[in-house]
Write an enzyme that holds these catalytic residues in place. Structure first.
Site, PDB file in Angstrom:
ATOM      1  N   LYS A 196       8.185 -29.994 -12.298  1.00  0.00           N
ATOM      2  CA  LYS A 196       9.061 -30.756 -13.198  1.00  0.00           C
ATOM      3  C   LYS A 196      10.083 -29.797 -13.805  1.00  0.00           C
ATOM      4  CE  LYS A 196       8.823 -35.101 -15.102  1.00  0.00           C
ATOM      5  NZ  LYS A 196       8.360 -36.377 -14.540  1.00  0.00           N
TER       6      LYS A 196
ATOM      7  N   VAL B 163      12.193 -48.620 -25.108  1.00  0.00           N
ATOM      8  CA  VAL B 163      12.669 -49.628 -24.139  1.00  0.00           C
ATOM      9  C   VAL B 163      13.906 -49.081 -23.412  1.00  0.00           C
ATOM     10  CG1 VAL B 163      11.716 -51.819 -24.925  1.00  0.00           C
ATOM     11  CG2 VAL B 163      13.615 -50.829 -26.194  1.00  0.00           C
ATOM     12  N   GLY B 164      13.674 -47.984 -22.689  1.00  0.00           N
ATOM     13  CA  GLY B 164      14.733 -47.374 -21.874  1.00  0.00           C
ATOM     14  C   GLY B 164      14.689 -47.879 -20.448  1.00  0.00           C
ATOM     15  N   ASN B 165      15.019 -46.979 -19.514  1.00  0.00           N
ATOM     16  CA  ASN B 165      15.163 -47.386 -18.112  1.00  0.00           C
ATOM     17  C   ASN B 165      13.921 -48.102 -17.587  1.00  0.00           C
ATOM     18  OD1 ASN B 165      17.759 -46.425 -17.574  1.00  0.00           O
ATOM     19  ND2 ASN B 165      17.008 -44.326 -17.398  1.00  0.00           N
TER      20      ASN B 165
ATOM     21  N   ALA C 182      10.985 -49.171 -19.345  1.00  0.00           N
ATOM     22  CA  ALA C 182      10.402 -50.267 -20.135  1.00  0.00           C
ATOM     23  C   ALA C 182      11.314 -51.476 -20.218  1.00  0.00           C
ATOM     24  CB  ALA C 182      10.045 -49.786 -21.535  1.00  0.00           C
TER      25      ALA C 182
HETATM   26  N1  LIG Z   1      11.979 -43.032 -14.791  1.00  0.00           N
HETATM   27  C1  LIG Z   1      10.879 -43.124 -14.056  1.00  0.00           C
HETATM   28  O1  LIG Z   1      10.882 -43.658 -12.929  1.00  0.00           O
HETATM   29  C2  LIG Z   1       9.596 -42.591 -14.603  1.00  0.00           C
HETATM   30  C3  LIG Z   1       9.463 -42.295 -15.952  1.00  0.00           C
HETATM   31  N2  LIG Z   1       8.231 -41.887 -16.427  1.00  0.00           N
HETATM   32  C4  LIG Z   1       8.062 -41.614 -17.857  1.00  0.00           C
HETATM   33  O2  LIG Z   1       8.268 -42.836 -18.570  1.00  0.00           O
HETATM   34  C5  LIG Z   1       8.833 -42.549 -19.860  1.00  0.00           C
HETATM   35  C6  LIG Z   1      10.166 -43.288 -19.994  1.00  0.00           C
HETATM   36  O3  LIG Z   1      11.008 -42.849 -18.969  1.00  0.00           O
HETATM   37  P1  LIG Z   1      12.476 -43.509 -18.781  1.00  0.00           P
HETATM   38  O4  LIG Z   1      12.414 -44.963 -19.094  1.00  0.00           O
HETATM   39  O5  LIG Z   1      12.984 -43.070 -17.480  1.00  0.00           O
HETATM   40  O6  LIG Z   1      13.295 -42.734 -19.913  1.00  0.00           O
HETATM   41  P2  LIG Z   1      14.475 -43.299 -20.850  1.00  0.00           P
HETATM   42  O7  LIG Z   1      15.065 -42.122 -21.520  1.00  0.00           O
HETATM   43  O8  LIG Z   1      15.333 -44.232 -20.079  1.00  0.00           O
HETATM   44  O9  LIG Z   1      13.656 -44.183 -21.916  1.00  0.00           O
HETATM   45  C7  LIG Z   1      12.894 -43.576 -22.934  1.00  0.00           C
HETATM   46  C8  LIG Z   1      13.191 -44.367 -24.205  1.00  0.00           C
HETATM   47  O10 LIG Z   1      12.322 -43.893 -25.236  1.00  0.00           O
HETATM   48  C9  LIG Z   1      13.078 -43.836 -26.416  1.00  0.00           C
HETATM   49  N3  LIG Z   1      12.403 -42.945 -27.365  1.00  0.00           N
HETATM   50  C10 LIG Z   1      12.394 -41.597 -27.382  1.00  0.00           C
HETATM   51  N4  LIG Z   1      11.642 -41.154 -28.405  1.00  0.00           N
HETATM   52  C11 LIG Z   1      11.153 -42.265 -29.039  1.00  0.00           C
HETATM   53  C12 LIG Z   1      10.321 -42.489 -30.153  1.00  0.00           C
HETATM   54  N5  LIG Z   1       9.816 -41.459 -30.849  1.00  0.00           N
HETATM   55  N6  LIG Z   1      10.014 -43.767 -30.504  1.00  0.00           N
HETATM   56  C13 LIG Z   1      10.522 -44.806 -29.804  1.00  0.00           C
HETATM   57  N7  LIG Z   1      11.333 -44.679 -28.737  1.00  0.00           N
HETATM   58  C14 LIG Z   1      11.639 -43.407 -28.367  1.00  0.00           C
HETATM   59  C15 LIG Z   1      14.462 -43.389 -26.004  1.00  0.00           C
HETATM   60  O11 LIG Z   1      15.432 -43.706 -26.975  1.00  0.00           O
HETATM   61  C16 LIG Z   1      14.637 -44.168 -24.706  1.00  0.00           C
HETATM   62  O12 LIG Z   1      15.241 -45.413 -24.920  1.00  0.00           O
HETATM   63  C17 LIG Z   1       8.975 -41.023 -19.923  1.00  0.00           C
HETATM   64  O13 LIG Z   1       7.820 -40.464 -20.521  1.00  0.00           O
HETATM   65  C18 LIG Z   1       9.029 -40.626 -18.453  1.00  0.00           C
HETATM   66  O14 LIG Z   1       8.617 -39.284 -18.249  1.00  0.00           O
HETATM   67  C19 LIG Z   1       7.114 -41.772 -15.628  1.00  0.00           C
HETATM   68  C20 LIG Z   1       7.217 -42.050 -14.297  1.00  0.00           C
HETATM   69  C21 LIG Z   1       8.468 -42.378 -13.666  1.00  0.00           C
HETATM   70  C1  LIG Z   2      10.583 -39.984  -9.128  1.00  0.00           C
HETATM   71  C2  LIG Z   2      10.304 -39.373 -10.479  1.00  0.00           C
HETATM   72  C3  LIG Z   2      10.531 -40.364 -11.580  1.00  0.00           C
HETATM   73  C4  LIG Z   2       8.912 -38.828 -10.463  1.00  0.00           C
HETATM   74  C5  LIG Z   2       8.519 -38.254 -11.790  1.00  0.00           C
HETATM   75  O1  LIG Z   2       9.054 -37.260 -12.239  1.00  0.00           O
HETATM   76  C6  LIG Z   2       7.486 -38.943 -12.563  1.00  0.00           C
HETATM   77  O2  LIG Z   2       6.807 -39.807 -11.981  1.00  0.00           O
HETATM   78  O3  LIG Z   2       7.321 -38.601 -13.775  1.00  0.00           O
END
Ligand SMILES: NC(=O)C1=CN([C@@H]2O[C@H](COP(=O)(O)OP(=O)(O)OC[C@H]3O[C@@H](n4cnc5c(N)ncnc54)[C@H](O)[C@@H]3O)[C@@H](O)[C@H]2O)C=CC1
Ligand SMILES: CC(C)CC(=O)C(=O)O
Length: 364
Positions: A80, A181-183, A185
């Protein structure tokens, strides 16, 4: 922090510090283990409170990817990257081009993708400098943004956990507290709303909250209130370590099932919620949809084949819960044992005759 003591304790292979003065790049690539194959894991960009916090996040995330890829049955190791900076204002083209050259310099030991704070557009810039990147624009024959697929996998895994907790995998009428509720959620909330779940959401980004309220009829609460709301399921979908000594006493949920990586601050917190009778869907099992999707690129991306493998997340969660009940151990430990057994099997079966796939007499 005694870095080599930590690397030795958890058997990390390599940590690379990447700096580029012109672009402001400050990145840490952590490669935990390549027994099963090249390390694959996303690139997170975040405003860390210290360099040590960034290093620890990279290390924890990289180890999580080793277990995630092993448990998902992928021929990939764990790695990572974290980039120190504000994703809303510190990004520039040179930063990701420079980072791509650092990845190219690792000669395929590490493959990256998206994570918190990075996008498909950022991956396309990295792709200008290296092929060791996934989740790039579909125009290149890639799988595109992994987030919607991650969300679908979390949705399916949540249903499996609900079946164990409530006797049915239906989420209709269930109250689900979604943190972040980012990408991922945002897409998860759509599945939950379509099934008739009642959503409670929070985020430090007010626009993200407003979007969920308007599109899914969600109820909004402040970030620090999410832990104590009356709900059936708590879905951590922001950053890690939200299941900890401060939050566990507040929890009302019977199930913890979310997308976030490294949800347990420490393994002892997994022991505590197990003793409380809370069903915990191990984070790296339930959120593996994204990596399963991008990993299919290594074989020439086929969406149907990838999604068929993503569907196994439902049965993987069922299996982990079954082992937990059979052996009287927390679900996080059941998942760890599954992953570690596969890694050891492959480590022991690796041919000494072929070193990294090359015959010992290969000289061309
Ligand atoms: N994008 C993916 O395909 C994958 C993501 N993940 C994990 O899922 C989680 C979310 O990832 P994404 O949706 O891609 O990221 P993102 O950045 O799009 O969404 C994360 C959201 O959490 C919010 N946030 C940050 N700190 C916060 C807090 N203290 N309280 C409330 N909200 C808060 C941010 O403002 C943002 O809207 C991360 O932990 C990531 O490592 C895991 C597997 C794959
Ligand atoms: C394709 C990526 C979102 C993989 C990764 O970094 C994860 O699952 O946390």
């Amino acid at each position: 922090m005694e870095i080599f003591k930590y690397l030795e304790q958890y058997d990390y292979e390599q940590v690379v510090f990447c700096q580029d003065k012109q672009s402001g790049l400050k990145a840490i690539i952590a490669i935990h283990d390549t027994t099963l194959g090249p390390a694959l894991g996303g690139t997170r960009m975040w405003t860390y409170e210290s360099e040590e916090a960034a290093i620890i996040d990279a290390l924890r995330l990289a180890k999580g990817m080793t277990y995630k890829n092993a448990a998902a049955g992928l021929n990939l190791g764990g790695g990572k990257t974290v980039i120190i900076g504000d994703p809303r204002k510190d990004k520039n083209e040179e930063m990701f081009r420079a980072f791509g050259r650092y990845i190219q310099g690792l000669n395929g030991r590490y493959i990256t993708a998206e994570d918190v704070g990075t996008t498909v557009a950022d991956m396309d810039l990295i792709h200008e400098e290296t092929d060791y990147v996934t989740g790039i624009s579909p125009a290149f024959g890639s799988s595109g943004n992994p987030s919607p697929v991650t969300a679908y996998g979390v949705y399916r895994g949540m249903k499996a956990a609900a079946k164990a907790a409530f006797g049915s995998d239906s989420l209709e009428g269930k109250v689900i507290a979604v943190q972040g509720v980012g990408n991922v959620a945002y897409n998860l909330c759509r599945h939950l709303h379509e099934e008739g779940a009642q959503l409670i959401v929070t985020d430090i980004n007010k626009e993200a909250v407003q979007r969920a309220v308007e599109e899914f009829g969600a109820r909004a609460v402040d970030p620090n209130e999410i832990y104590g709301v009356e709900c059936d399921i708590y879905a951590p979908c922001a950053l890690g370590a939200t299941v900890n000594d401060d939050t566990i006493p507040q929890l009302k949920a019977k199930v913890i099932a979310g997308a976030a990586n490294n949800q347990l601050k420490d393994t002892r917190h997994g022991d505590i919620i197990h003793e409380m009778g809370i069903i915990y869907a191990p984070d790296y099992v339930i959120n593996a949809g994204g990596v399963i999707n991008v990993a299919d690129e290594l074989y020439g991306y086929n969406h149907d084949r990838a999604m068929k493998k993503v569907e196994t997340i439902y049965t993987n969660i069922e299996k982990v819960i079954e082992i937990s009940k059979r052996d009287g151990i927390p679900t996080y430990l059941a998942a760890d044992r599954m992953a570690e057994e596969r890694i050891e099997r492959m480590r022991n079966s690796r041919s000494q005759f072929l070193q990294n796939g090359h015959h010992i007499l290969s000289r061309r």
